[in-house]
Scaffold this motif. Structure first.
Motif, PDB file in Angstrom:
ATOM      1  N   TYR A 170       0.819  -1.210   0.000  1.00 32.19           N
ATOM      2  CA  TYR A 170       0.000   0.000   0.000  1.00 32.19           C
ATOM      3  C   TYR A 170       0.857   1.265   0.000  1.00 32.19           C
ATOM      4  CZ  TYR A 170      -4.613  -2.109   0.518  1.00 32.19           C
ATOM      5  OH  TYR A 170      -5.780  -2.772   0.279  1.00 32.19           O
ATOM      6  N   VAL A 171       2.025   1.200   0.658  1.00 31.31           N
ATOM      7  CA  VAL A 171       2.933   2.349   0.644  1.00 31.31           C
ATOM      8  C   VAL A 171       3.424   2.615  -0.779  1.00 31.31           C
ATOM      9  CG1 VAL A 171       5.191   3.189   1.421  1.00 31.31           C
ATOM     10  CG2 VAL A 171       3.643   2.091   3.051  1.00 31.31           C
ATOM     11  N   GLN A 172       3.737   1.544  -1.496  1.00 28.38           N
ATOM     12  CA  GLN A 172       4.158   1.701  -2.890  1.00 28.38           C
ATOM     13  C   GLN A 172       3.035   2.273  -3.755  1.00 28.38           C
ATOM     14  OE1 GLN A 172       5.502  -2.172  -4.063  1.00 28.38           O
ATOM     15  NE2 GLN A 172       7.262  -2.152  -2.663  1.00 28.38           N
ATOM     16  N   ILE A 173       1.800   1.802  -3.516  1.00 33.19           N
ATOM     17  CA  ILE A 173       0.660   2.309  -4.282  1.00 33.19           C
ATOM     18  C   ILE A 173       0.421   3.780  -3.957  1.00 33.19           C
ATOM     19  CG2 ILE A 173      -1.842   2.080  -4.611  1.00 33.19           C
ATOM     20  CD1 ILE A 173      -1.489  -0.927  -4.008  1.00 33.19           C
ATOM     21  N   LEU A 174       0.628   4.148  -2.676  1.00 38.45           N
ATOM     22  CA  LEU A 174       0.423   5.537  -2.279  1.00 38.45           C
ATOM     23  C   LEU A 174       1.384   6.466  -3.029  1.00 38.45           C
ATOM     24  CD1 LEU A 174      -1.005   7.555  -0.389  1.00 38.45           C
ATOM     25  CD2 LEU A 174       0.754   7.060   1.331  1.00 38.45           C
ATOM     26  N   GLN A 175       2.589   6.007  -3.271  1.00 42.74           N
ATOM     27  CA  GLN A 175       3.562   6.819  -3.988  1.00 42.74           C
ATOM     28  C   GLN A 175       3.169   7.034  -5.450  1.00 42.74           C
ATOM     29  OE1 GLN A 175       7.209   4.682  -3.399  1.00 42.74           O
ATOM     30  NE2 GLN A 175       7.428   5.346  -1.246  1.00 42.74           N
ATOM     31  N   GLN A 176       2.300   6.156  -5.970  1.00 43.32           N
ATOM     32  CA  GLN A 176       1.859   6.266  -7.359  1.00 43.32           C
ATOM     33  C   GLN A 176       0.523   6.980  -7.497  1.00 43.32           C
ATOM     34  OE1 GLN A 176       1.793   2.243  -8.780  1.00 43.32           O
ATOM     35  NE2 GLN A 176       3.978   1.889  -8.355  1.00 43.32           N
ATOM     36  N   ALA A 177      -0.101   7.358  -6.378  1.00 42.80           N
ATOM     37  CA  ALA A 177      -1.401   8.035  -6.434  1.00 42.80           C
ATOM     38  C   ALA A 177      -1.264   9.386  -7.130  1.00 42.80           C
ATOM     39  CB  ALA A 177      -1.968   8.198  -5.027  1.00 42.80           C
ATOM     40  N   LYS A 178      -2.307   9.759  -7.917  1.00 49.38           N
ATOM     41  CA  LYS A 178      -2.231  10.950  -8.761  1.00 49.38           C
ATOM     42  C   LYS A 178      -3.163  12.067  -8.327  1.00 49.38           C
ATOM     43  CE  LYS A 178      -0.902   8.188 -12.763  1.00 49.38           C
ATOM     44  NZ  LYS A 178      -0.890   6.935 -12.007  1.00 49.38           N
ATOM     45  N   ASN A 179      -4.112  11.786  -7.416  1.00 52.10           N
ATOM     46  CA  ASN A 179      -5.012  12.845  -6.973  1.00 52.10           C
ATOM     47  C   ASN A 179      -5.398  12.609  -5.520  1.00 52.10           C
ATOM     48  OD1 ASN A 179      -7.334  10.995  -6.952  1.00 52.10           O
ATOM     49  ND2 ASN A 179      -7.165  11.103  -9.195  1.00 52.10           N
ATOM     50  N   VAL A 180      -6.115  13.584  -4.967  1.00 50.75           N
ATOM     51  CA  VAL A 180      -6.467  13.539  -3.542  1.00 50.75           C
ATOM     52  C   VAL A 180      -7.355  12.351  -3.227  1.00 50.75           C
ATOM     53  CG1 VAL A 180      -7.634  14.791  -1.686  1.00 50.75           C
ATOM     54  CG2 VAL A 180      -6.218  16.042  -3.318  1.00 50.75           C
ATOM     55  N   LEU A 184      -6.520   9.531  -0.383  1.00 46.27           N
ATOM     56  CA  LEU A 184      -7.372   9.290   0.778  1.00 46.27           C
ATOM     57  C   LEU A 184      -7.787   7.827   0.850  1.00 46.27           C
ATOM     58  CD1 LEU A 184      -9.632  12.489   0.732  1.00 46.27           C
ATOM     59  CD2 LEU A 184      -7.725  11.979   2.266  1.00 46.27           C
ATOM     60  N   GLU A 185      -8.073   7.209  -0.297  1.00 43.10           N
ATOM     61  CA  GLU A 185      -8.468   5.802  -0.303  1.00 43.10           C
ATOM     62  C   GLU A 185      -7.337   4.912   0.184  1.00 43.10           C
ATOM     63  OE1 GLU A 185      -9.808   4.849  -4.194  1.00 43.10           O
ATOM     64  OE2 GLU A 185     -11.704   5.939  -4.018  1.00 43.10           O
ATOM     65  N   VAL A 186      -6.131   5.171  -0.308  1.00 43.62           N
ATOM     66  CA  VAL A 186      -4.988   4.351   0.107  1.00 43.62           C
ATOM     67  C   VAL A 186      -4.663   4.570   1.581  1.00 43.62           C
ATOM     68  CG1 VAL A 186      -2.560   3.845  -0.315  1.00 43.62           C
ATOM     69  CG2 VAL A 186      -4.062   4.385  -2.230  1.00 43.62           C
ATOM     70  N   GLU A 187      -4.717   5.816   2.041  1.00 42.85           N
ATOM     71  CA  GLU A 187      -4.427   6.099   3.449  1.00 42.85           C
ATOM     72  C   GLU A 187      -5.454   5.450   4.371  1.00 42.85           C
ATOM     73  OE1 GLU A 187      -4.162  10.326   3.778  1.00 42.85           O
ATOM     74  OE2 GLU A 187      -2.009  10.371   3.263  1.00 42.85           O
ATOM     75  N   ALA A 188      -6.709   5.363   3.942  1.00 40.47           N
ATOM     76  CA  ALA A 188      -7.730   4.683   4.751  1.00 40.47           C
ATOM     77  C   ALA A 188      -7.394   3.204   4.895  1.00 40.47           C
ATOM     78  CB  ALA A 188      -9.105   4.866   4.119  1.00 40.47           C
ATOM     79  N   GLN A 189      -6.956   2.582   3.799  1.00 41.68           N
ATOM     80  CA  GLN A 189      -6.569   1.173   3.855  1.00 41.68           C
ATOM     81  C   GLN A 189      -5.323   0.984   4.727  1.00 41.68           C
ATOM     82  OE1 GLN A 189      -8.255  -1.358   2.657  1.00 41.68           O
ATOM     83  NE2 GLN A 189      -9.847  -0.025   1.827  1.00 41.68           N
ATOM     84  N   LEU A 190      -4.377   1.911   4.599  1.00 39.02           N
ATOM     85  CA  LEU A 190      -3.169   1.834   5.426  1.00 39.02           C
ATOM     86  C   LEU A 190      -3.499   1.937   6.904  1.00 39.02           C
ATOM     87  CD1 LEU A 190      -0.422   3.892   3.538  1.00 39.02           C
ATOM     88  CD2 LEU A 190      -0.255   1.530   4.333  1.00 39.02           C
ATOM     89  N   LYS A 191      -4.401   2.832   7.258  1.00 38.67           N
ATOM     90  CA  LYS A 191      -4.799   2.998   8.658  1.00 38.67           C
ATOM     91  C   LYS A 191      -5.401   1.718   9.208  1.00 38.67           C
ATOM     92  CE  LYS A 191      -7.779   5.705  11.714  1.00 38.67           C
ATOM     93  NZ  LYS A 191      -8.824   6.754  11.809  1.00 38.67           N
ATOM     94  N   SER A 192      -6.273   1.079   8.422  1.00 38.75           N
ATOM     95  CA  SER A 192      -6.902  -0.167   8.864  1.00 38.75           C
ATOM     96  C   SER A 192      -5.867  -1.274   9.046  1.00 38.75           C
ATOM     97  CB  SER A 192      -7.963  -0.598   7.851  1.00 38.75           C
ATOM     98  OG  SER A 192      -8.527  -1.842   8.210  1.00 38.75           O
ATOM     99  N   ILE A 193      -4.944  -1.395   8.078  1.00 39.59           N
ATOM    100  CA  ILE A 193      -3.907  -2.426   8.164  1.00 39.59           C
ATOM    101  C   ILE A 193      -3.001  -2.191   9.367  1.00 39.59           C
ATOM    102  CG2 ILE A 193      -1.826  -3.311   7.027  1.00 39.59           C
ATOM    103  CD1 ILE A 193      -4.307  -4.449   5.831  1.00 39.59           C
ATOM    104  N   ARG A 194      -2.622  -0.934   9.605  1.00 42.15           N
ATOM    105  CA  ARG A 194      -1.715  -0.630  10.706  1.00 42.15           C
ATOM    106  C   ARG A 194      -2.382  -0.849  12.063  1.00 42.15           C
ATOM    107  NH1 ARG A 194       0.875   4.718   7.714  1.00 42.15           N
ATOM    108  NH2 ARG A 194       2.516   3.560   6.589  1.00 42.15           N
ATOM    109  N   GLU A 195      -3.670  -0.603  12.168  1.00 42.95           N
ATOM    110  CA  GLU A 195      -4.392  -0.903  13.413  1.00 42.95           C
ATOM    111  C   GLU A 195      -4.376  -2.400  13.696  1.00 42.95           C
ATOM    112  OE1 GLU A 195      -8.237   0.776  12.894  1.00 42.95           O
ATOM    113  OE2 GLU A 195      -7.627   2.822  13.427  1.00 42.95           O
TER     114      GLU A 195
END
Length: 291
Positions: A170-180, A184-195
Motif C-alpha cells: 500500500y505504501v508503494q501504491i500511495l507513492q503512485q497516487a495521482k489525486n487527492v 485518501l483511499e490508500v491512506e484509509a486502507q493503510l490505517k486499517s492495516i496498521r491498526e
C-alpha cells in the motif's frame, strides 16, 4: 506556404503519440489500486491459511518457534505467624527472580488476611510454589494450570507478517497516487492495516510476557479467634471461646475509651440535674415549715 503546411503536418504527427501516452498515463488510479489490492488481500488469506495449517502440522514435529505455555497457580492457606509468613514469601519471590505485582492486606480483630499477585520466571515456577506453601499451617487450596498458546502464537505471528507485507504494497501504491481521492483511499486502507498490526503486536507481547513470567495468585491468613472451630474437640473449643471472650473484653474496653466524650457529657448532665433537684428541695423546705 507549401513549406509551412508540410511543417505543421509533421509537427502534428509528432505530437499525436505524445498525446496518446499522456492519455494512457492519466487513466484512473483507482482501478490500478483495486488491481493491486486484490492480490494483496489474497496474499493475506493465503499466508494466514499456511500459518494455521503449519501450526497444526507442527504439533507432531518440530515447531518453527519454541513452545509457548502460560502457567498459573492459585494458592490459599492459613499460617500461625502472619508477619513471619509475609517476610518469608517476599524473600522467596525475590530469591527466584520474581516480583509482587499487587498486594491487598486486611486486618480485623478476628483475622489477618493478605491477597498477593506474584509474577515469577517460568523456569522457577514449580520451585517457587513449593517454597511458598512449605511454611503453611494448613493448605486450603492449591491449583496449578498450564495453557498451551503455541498454535495461537504461530498463527497470529504469521498473520502479522502478512499484514506487514500488505502495508508495504500500500505504501508503494500511495507513492503512485495521482489525486487527492486516490491518496485518501490508500491512506484509509493503510490505517486499517496498521491498526491490525498494532493489535497483533500487542497480543503477541501479552503472550510473551505471560509465557516468560508465570502468575501465582496467593491468599494467606491468620485466625486469632473463631467461634466455629476448624476441628472438633473440647479443649480447642474451650481455648477458642476463651480467646473470643478476651477479644470481646478488649473490644468493649476500647469502645469505652473511644466514647469518653459521650461519657463525660452524661456525667456533667447528671451532676447538673442533681444540683438542680437539690436547689429545688432547699427552696421548698422553708415554705413547708412556715405552714
Amino acid at each position: 506556404m507549401k513549406h509551412s503546411f508540410i511543417f505543421a503536418l509533421c509537427a502534428a504527427t509528432m505530437l499525436l503519440p505524445a498525446c496518446r501516452n499522456n492519455s494512457t498515463n492519466s487513466a484512473p488510479a483507482v482501478q490500478e489500486l483495486k488491481m493491486e489490492e486484490a492480490p494483496a488481500i489474497a496474499a493475506v488469506a493465503a499466508e494466514g491459511a499456511l500459518a494455521s495449517s503449519g501450526s497444526h502440522a507442527g504439533q507432531g514435529a518440530a515447531l518453527p518457534i519454541s513452545q509457548k505455555i502460560i502457567k498459573n497457580a492459585v494458592l490459599r492457606f492459613s499460617t500461625s505467624d502472619f508477619e513471619s509468613s509475609k517476610k518469608r514469601i517476599a524473600d522467596t519471590v525475590k530469591k527466584y527472580g520474581g516480583y509482587i505485582a499487587s498486594e491487598k492486606q486486611e486486618n480485623t480483630s478476628m483475622q489477618w488476611r493478605n491477597e498477593v499477585a506474584i509474577k515469577v520466571p517460568a523456569a522457577a515456577f514449580e520451585q517457587c510454589v513449593e517454597s511458598i506453601t512449605s511454611g503453611a499451617s494448613r493448605i486450603d487450596e492449591k491449583s496449578i494450570t498450564s495453557t498451551d498458546v503455541t498454535e495461537e502464537y504461530v498463527d497470529l505471528d504469521a498473520r502479522m507478517k502478512a499484514r506487514l507485507a500488505v502495508e508495504q504494497r500500500y505504501v508503494q501504491i500511495l507513492q503512485q497516487a495521482k489525486n487527492v481521492k486516490e491518496i485518501l483511499e490508500v491512506e484509509a486502507q493503510l490505517k486499517s492495516i496498521r491498526e491490525e498490526i498494532e493489535s497483533a503486536k500487542g497480543r503477541l507481547q501479552y503472550m510473551d510476557h505471560h509465557v516468560a513470567y508465570s502468575n501465582i495468585s496467593l491468599e494467606y491468613y491468620q485466625t486469632f479467634a473463631n467461634s466455629d472451630p476448624q476441628s472438633p474437640g473440647f479443649l480447642q473449643r474451650s481455648w477458642l471461646s476463651f480467646k473470643d471472650g478476651w477479644n470481646w473484653l478488649l473490644s468493649l474496653t476500647l469502645g469505652i475509651f473511644s466514647a469518653w466524650p459521650l461519657i463525660v457529657g452524661i456525667v456533667f448532665i447528671f451532676i447538673f440535674i442533681k444540683r438542680g433537684i437539690r436547689r429545688w428541695k432547699s427552696r421548698k423546705a422553708p415554705t413547708n415549715v412556715n405552714q
